[in-house]
Design a protein around this motif. Structure first.
Motif, PDB file in Angstrom:
ATOM      1  N   ASN A  11       0.824  -1.060   0.046  1.00 19.63           N
ATOM      2  CA  ASN A  11       0.100   0.086  -0.030  1.00 19.63           C
ATOM      3  C   ASN A  11       0.922   1.491  -0.018  1.00 19.63           C
ATOM      4  OD1 ASN A  11      -3.044  -0.761   1.608  1.00 19.63           O
ATOM      5  ND2 ASN A  11      -1.689  -2.206   0.654  1.00 19.63           N
ATOM      6  N   ALA A  38       7.701   3.112 -10.541  1.00 20.29           N
ATOM      7  CA  ALA A  38       6.539   2.239 -11.136  1.00 20.29           C
ATOM      8  C   ALA A  38       6.685   1.301 -12.087  1.00 20.29           C
ATOM      9  CB  ALA A  38       5.566   3.443 -11.431  1.00 20.29           C
ATOM     10  N   ILE A  74       7.632  -2.083 -10.058  1.00 22.32           N
ATOM     11  CA  ILE A  74       6.393  -2.496  -9.471  1.00 22.32           C
ATOM     12  C   ILE A  74       5.446  -3.262 -10.439  1.00 22.32           C
ATOM     13  CG2 ILE A  74       4.391  -1.990  -8.019  1.00 22.32           C
ATOM     14  CD1 ILE A  74       7.130  -1.737  -6.737  1.00 22.32           C
ATOM     15  N   ALA A  75       5.251  -2.512 -11.539  1.00 24.23           N
ATOM     16  CA  ALA A  75       4.211  -3.081 -12.644  1.00 24.23           C
ATOM     17  C   ALA A  75       4.824  -4.461 -13.333  1.00 24.23           C
ATOM     18  CB  ALA A  75       4.311  -2.126 -13.814  1.00 24.23           C
ATOM     19  N   GLY A  80       2.241   1.896 -14.777  1.00 24.57           N
ATOM     20  CA  GLY A  80       3.638   1.863 -14.236  1.00 24.57           C
ATOM     21  C   GLY A  80       4.411   1.615 -15.548  1.00 24.57           C
ATOM     22  N   CYS A 117       0.964  -0.500 -12.456  1.00 25.87           N
ATOM     23  CA  CYS A 117       1.444  -0.308 -10.932  1.00 25.87           C
ATOM     24  C   CYS A 117       0.659  -0.583  -9.908  1.00 25.87           C
ATOM     25  CB  CYS A 117       2.084   1.198 -10.780  1.00 25.87           C
ATOM     26  SG  CYS A 117       2.882   1.549  -9.304  1.00 25.87           S
ATOM     27  N   GLY A 118      -0.629  -0.158 -10.081  1.00 30.68           N
ATOM     28  CA  GLY A 118      -1.554  -0.039  -8.902  1.00 30.68           C
ATOM     29  C   GLY A 118      -2.939   0.386  -9.110  1.00 30.68           C
ATOM     30  N   THR A 121      -1.065  -2.088  -4.813  1.00 31.99           N
ATOM     31  CA  THR A 121      -0.562  -2.559  -5.929  1.00 31.99           C
ATOM     32  C   THR A 121      -0.984  -3.745  -6.551  1.00 31.99           C
ATOM     33  OG1 THR A 121       0.708  -4.116  -4.427  1.00 31.99           O
ATOM     34  CG2 THR A 121       1.883  -2.038  -5.212  1.00 31.99           C
ATOM     35  N   GLU A 146      -0.568  -6.563  -7.429  1.00 31.52           N
ATOM     36  CA  GLU A 146      -0.560  -7.864  -6.748  1.00 31.52           C
ATOM     37  C   GLU A 146      -1.611  -8.050  -5.711  1.00 31.52           C
ATOM     38  OE1 GLU A 146       2.699  -9.953  -4.184  1.00 31.52           O
ATOM     39  OE2 GLU A 146       3.340  -9.942  -6.120  1.00 31.52           O
TER      40      GLU A 146
END
Length: 180
Positions: free
Chosen positions: A2, A33, A36-37, A86, A100-101, A120, A122
């Protein structure tokens, strides 16, 4: 994972409820980002060693994103879902590999207002009901046809029938975990 906006700054922080802090992240979305993506975890975030105490969260300011784009099919009322890009969609097998989220979005005087927490991809995928990802992929591809999506873009799409626990992750206020 988060992420939140740091108080009074156009900067991001990692929400660490176990320690009761928000850890500062160096750089904007364009700096981290894409990692993260691509599936990297919190280890990929450029944390700078600074932190602030956990506090009530306000919504994320639209200025935190490169561009804010609202899907033509999204009514300017109720709740919507903000997809935070992202990476660009070019060369990806699935549009969701570029995400990314996500942020929850409400409307205030006809303007989109992102909620306080960026979740995110995931974590969102673990909680999203079946078919939600497919609808998001279609919405992103439709937006890509009219405007090339880039890192840091916020794409707001309709959000029909969200699961209650999924809604809660976007608008909840953090709590400090009790230590033994």
């Amino acid at each position: 994972m988060n992420l939140v906006q740091l108080r009074g700054q156009l900067a991001w922080g990692l929400l660490d409820e176990t320690r009761g802090i928000i850890r500062d992240i160096s750089g904007g979305l364009s700096a981290w980002a894409p990692l993260i993506a691509g599936g990297a975890g919190a280890w990929a975030l450029p944390l700078n060693g600074r932190a602030e105490p956990l506090r009530p969260l306000a919504g994320i300011e639209p200025a935190m994103f490169k561009r804010v784009m609202v899907s033509a099919s999204c009514p300017a009322q109720g709740r919507a879902l903000g997809v935070v890009m992202g990476a660009c969609l070019t060369g990806r097998r699935s549009p969701l590999q570029s995400v990314c989220g996500y942020v929850g979005v409400t409307w205030e005087a006809g303007e989109p207002r992102p909620g306080p927490i960026l979740v995110t991809g995931e974590e969102f995928a673990e909680r999203a009901p079946g078919g939600q990802a497919d609808r998001l992929a279609v919405a992103l591809l439709a937006r890509e046809e009219t405007a090339a999506l880039a890192t840091g873009d916020l794409v707001i799409v309709p959000w029909t029938d969200p699961a209650p626990d999924l809604v809660d992750i976007f608008w909840r206020q953090p709590t400090t975990a009790k230590r033994p």
